[in-house]
Write a protein that holds these residues in place. Structure first.
Motif, PDB file in Angstrom:
ATOM      1  N   GLU A 274       0.732  -1.458  -0.168  1.00 39.64           N
ATOM      2  CA  GLU A 274       0.060  -0.125   0.219  1.00 39.64           C
ATOM      3  C   GLU A 274       0.571   1.405   0.199  1.00 39.64           C
ATOM      4  O   GLU A 274       0.841   2.037  -0.729  1.00 39.64           O
ATOM      5  N   GLU A 275       1.995   1.399   0.861  1.00 35.92           N
ATOM      6  CA  GLU A 275       2.397   2.377   1.160  1.00 35.92           C
ATOM      7  C   GLU A 275       3.416   2.695  -0.296  1.00 35.92           C
ATOM      8  O   GLU A 275       3.723   4.346  -0.496  1.00 35.92           O
ATOM      9  N   SER A 276       3.883   1.607  -0.598  1.00 37.61           N
ATOM     10  CA  SER A 276       4.707   1.787  -2.035  1.00 37.61           C
ATOM     11  C   SER A 276       4.047   2.005  -3.652  1.00 37.61           C
ATOM     12  O   SER A 276       4.482   2.240  -4.718  1.00 37.61           O
ATOM     13  N   GLY A 277       2.474   1.637  -3.325  1.00 39.95           N
ATOM     14  CA  GLY A 277       1.896   1.820  -4.436  1.00 39.95           C
ATOM     15  C   GLY A 277       1.690   0.712  -5.241  1.00 39.95           C
ATOM     16  O   GLY A 277       0.685   0.394  -5.781  1.00 39.95           O
ATOM     17  N   LEU A 278       2.081  -0.382  -4.976  1.00 36.00           N
ATOM     18  CA  LEU A 278       2.153  -1.837  -5.969  1.00 36.00           C
ATOM     19  C   LEU A 278       1.337  -2.120  -6.102  1.00 36.00           C
ATOM     20  O   LEU A 278       0.610  -3.042  -6.418  1.00 36.00           O
ATOM     21  N   ILE A 279       0.254  -1.691  -4.767  1.00 35.13           N
ATOM     22  CA  ILE A 279      -0.986  -2.367  -4.837  1.00 35.13           C
ATOM     23  C   ILE A 279      -1.738  -2.259  -5.644  1.00 35.13           C
ATOM     24  O   ILE A 279      -2.820  -2.991  -5.751  1.00 35.13           O
ATOM     25  N   VAL A 280      -1.819  -1.322  -6.254  1.00 40.73           N
ATOM     26  CA  VAL A 280      -2.989  -1.160  -7.004  1.00 40.73           C
ATOM     27  C   VAL A 280      -2.883  -2.485  -7.816  1.00 40.73           C
ATOM     28  O   VAL A 280      -3.512  -2.658  -9.250  1.00 40.73           O
ATOM     29  N   GLU A 281      -1.220  -2.520  -8.445  1.00 40.95           N
ATOM     30  CA  GLU A 281      -1.064  -3.306  -9.797  1.00 40.95           C
ATOM     31  C   GLU A 281      -1.525  -4.925  -9.533  1.00 40.95           C
ATOM     32  O   GLU A 281      -1.901  -6.005  -9.767  1.00 40.95           O
ATOM     33  N   ILE A 282      -1.281  -5.137  -7.968  1.00 37.74           N
ATOM     34  CA  ILE A 282      -1.650  -6.516  -7.410  1.00 37.74           C
ATOM     35  C   ILE A 282      -2.681  -6.270  -7.307  1.00 37.74           C
ATOM     36  O   ILE A 282      -3.650  -7.208  -7.698  1.00 37.74           O
TER      37      ILE A 282
ATOM     38  N   ILE B  28      -5.727   2.901  -0.783  1.00 30.30           N
ATOM     39  CA  ILE B  28      -5.011   3.194  -2.473  1.00 30.30           C
ATOM     40  C   ILE B  28      -5.603   3.253  -3.425  1.00 30.30           C
ATOM     41  O   ILE B  28      -6.107   3.846  -4.333  1.00 30.30           O
ATOM     42  N   GLN B  29      -5.781   1.901  -3.537  1.00 26.75           N
ATOM     43  CA  GLN B  29      -6.408   1.479  -5.053  1.00 26.75           C
ATOM     44  C   GLN B  29      -7.999   1.527  -4.522  1.00 26.75           C
ATOM     45  O   GLN B  29      -8.690   1.809  -6.232  1.00 26.75           O
ATOM     46  N   PHE B  30      -8.682   1.867  -3.958  1.00 20.45           N
ATOM     47  CA  PHE B  30     -10.056   2.235  -4.100  1.00 20.45           C
ATOM     48  C   PHE B  30     -10.104   4.022  -4.311  1.00 20.45           C
ATOM     49  O   PHE B  30     -10.896   4.018  -5.634  1.00 20.45           O
ATOM     50  N   GLN B  31      -9.488   4.032  -4.510  1.00 24.29           N
ATOM     51  CA  GLN B  31      -8.950   6.013  -4.419  1.00 24.29           C
ATOM     52  C   GLN B  31      -8.573   6.187  -5.683  1.00 24.29           C
ATOM     53  O   GLN B  31      -8.707   6.970  -6.042  1.00 24.29           O
ATOM     54  N   HIS B  32      -8.199   4.931  -6.501  1.00 18.99           N
ATOM     55  CA  HIS B  32      -7.196   5.391  -7.693  1.00 18.99           C
ATOM     56  C   HIS B  32      -8.407   5.490  -8.545  1.00 18.99           C
ATOM     57  O   HIS B  32      -9.354   5.028  -9.201  1.00 18.99           O
ATOM     58  N   HIS B  33      -8.025   6.917 -10.038  1.00 18.70           N
ATOM     59  CA  HIS B  33      -9.333   7.484 -10.448  1.00 18.70           C
ATOM     60  C   HIS B  33      -9.536   6.233 -11.318  1.00 18.70           C
ATOM     61  O   HIS B  33     -10.654   6.452 -11.948  1.00 18.70           O
ATOM     62  N   ASP B  34      -8.005   5.259 -11.767  1.00 22.01           N
ATOM     63  CA  ASP B  34      -8.387   4.399 -12.867  1.00 22.01           C
ATOM     64  C   ASP B  34      -9.296   2.685 -12.446  1.00 22.01           C
ATOM     65  O   ASP B  34      -9.787   2.437 -13.114  1.00 22.01           O
ATOM     66  N   LEU B  35      -9.908   2.643 -11.001  1.00 19.66           N
ATOM     67  CA  LEU B  35     -10.565   1.694  -9.879  1.00 19.66           C
ATOM     68  C   LEU B  35     -11.963   1.497 -11.181  1.00 19.66           C
ATOM     69  O   LEU B  35     -12.327  -0.109 -11.877  1.00 19.66           O
ATOM     70  N   PRO B  36     -13.323   2.235 -11.086  1.00 21.55           N
ATOM     71  CA  PRO B  36     -14.144   1.501 -11.901  1.00 21.55           C
ATOM     72  C   PRO B  36     -13.720   1.507 -13.064  1.00 21.55           C
ATOM     73  O   PRO B  36     -14.678   0.472 -13.577  1.00 21.55           O
ATOM     74  N   SER B  37     -13.139   2.305 -14.144  1.00 15.53           N
ATOM     75  CA  SER B  37     -13.188   1.768 -15.551  1.00 15.53           C
ATOM     76  C   SER B  37     -12.012   0.898 -15.129  1.00 15.53           C
ATOM     77  O   SER B  37     -12.108  -0.702 -16.420  1.00 15.53           O
ATOM     78  N   THR B  38     -10.849  -0.074 -14.576  1.00 13.38           N
ATOM     79  CA  THR B  38     -10.910  -1.202 -14.529  1.00 13.38           C
ATOM     80  C   THR B  38     -11.143  -2.200 -13.772  1.00 13.38           C
ATOM     81  O   THR B  38     -11.192  -2.932 -14.818  1.00 13.38           O
TER      82      THR B  38
END
Ligand code: C2E
Ligand code: MG
Ligand code: MG
Ligand code: MG
Length: 281
Positions: A82-90, A122-132
């Motif tokens: 989460e801290e590193s942002g890697l969670i978005v990809e994972i 972090i994943q939820f707040q990522h702007h891309d989540l709904p489209s992903t």
């Protein structure tokens, strides 16, 4: 003497902090390559209805097997991811994997169950989540009706308009939203009115103590009542004994999850479990 003691204590503390920091650095370095080395997998844990004890869903739980470190617990690596942002990809990998699995079970004619996926803030707040999410549903052919996303209370404490919009976009696909670890996080419950939440997951700390501690039992009772008065479903997590299961059923809790009903298991073992269920027409 007191001064020297203090200094030594500080040195020890400082060294412990440094060790901890370097351990995190090490884990982070390993985590960066974990996806491409195919070191992640998912386990599935049954969720049952407390009325008839029927299997109705499963929570997908991430597992990391490192060739040298062995099995690393998500409690250790998820915060670093989460801290590193890697969670978005994972997290995207997790979603795709779960939707593929759900589709494969459906294709095999196995009874339809809901698959629950944990989303980090972090994943939820990522702007891309709904489209992903939309892309993954489309790509895998998995029906959003059978997908549930588990959010923690802190997620819903974010920018209100954005949270509402993200949830609304997810609802286009009939995806359900559950609040994980309910009762341990953010203390305002205003968000329950504002956002289209479907389910509360009673945190396992309350469930564990409900038969020995009156306060925990009261919290469990209150959460079940709250959920029902808001027309939400409620599930208890961490159910380990028959006594807890019966107590929860008595309190009118809808669903349960925990070692008493089944541990998280690899997909193959879960497939075998699904195959023992009565056929669907
Ligand atoms: P969580 O979502 O609250 O998941 C429940 C945790 O409780 C899981 O631990 C599960 O194995 C464990 N559990 C289930 N039944 C029982 C029981 O009867 N007794 C006890 N003592 N424990 C039980 P796990 O798999 O180690 O995961 C820990 C946490 O890591 C999860 O808590 C979740 O916050 C996070 N996590 C796991 N997978 C993912 C993922 O794919 N994405 C994200 N963002 N977080 C994940
Ligand atoms: Mg969860
Ligand atoms: Mg939980
Ligand atoms: Mg948790």
């Amino acid at each position: 003497a007191a001064k020297t003691d203090g200094r030594n204590t500080w040195r020890r503390f400082d060294r412990a902090m440094q060790e901890k920091a370097s351990e995190r650095q090490q884990l982070l370095a390993e985590l960066r390559g974990a996806l491409s080395r195919d070191e992640f997998s998912l386990h599935y844990q049954p969720q049952v209805s407390l009325i008839d004890r029927e299997l109705i869903g499963a929570e997908a739980l991430l597992r990391w097997h490192h060739p040298v470190l062995g099995q690393v617990s998500p409690a250790r690596f998820v915060p670093i991811a989460e801290e590193s942002g890697l969670i978005v990809e994972i997290g995207e990998w997790v979603l795709r994997q779960v939707c593929r699995q759900g589709r494969a079970w459906h294709e095999a004619g196995l009874p339809p169950i809901t698959l629950a996926v944990n989303l980090s803030a972090i994943q939820f707040q990522h702007h891309d989540l709904p489209s992903t999410v939309a892309r993954i549903l489309d790509e895998t052919g998995f029906d959003g009706r059978h997908l549930e996303l588990e959010l923690t209370e802190s997620v819903l404490a974010g920018d209100e308009a954005r949270v509402a919009q993200t949830i609304a976009l997810l609802k286009h696909h009939h995806i359900r939203v559950a609040i994980d670890d309910f009762g341990t996080g953010y203390s305002s419950m205003a968000y329950l009115n504002r956002f289209a939440v479907d389910k509360l997951k009673i945190d396992q700390s309350f469930v564990r103590e409900m038969d020995t501690d009156r306060n925990s039992a009261s919290v469990v009772t209150a959460i079940i009542r709250l959920a029902h008065s808001l027309d939400l479903n409620v599930i208890a997590e961490g159910v380990e004994t028959e006594r807890q299961a019966q107590h929860l059923a008595q309190l009118d809790c809808d669903e349960a999850q925990g070692y008493h009903f089944g541990r998280p298991v690899p997909p193959k073992a879960f497939t075998a479990l699904l195959q023992t269920l009565p056929e669907q027409c």
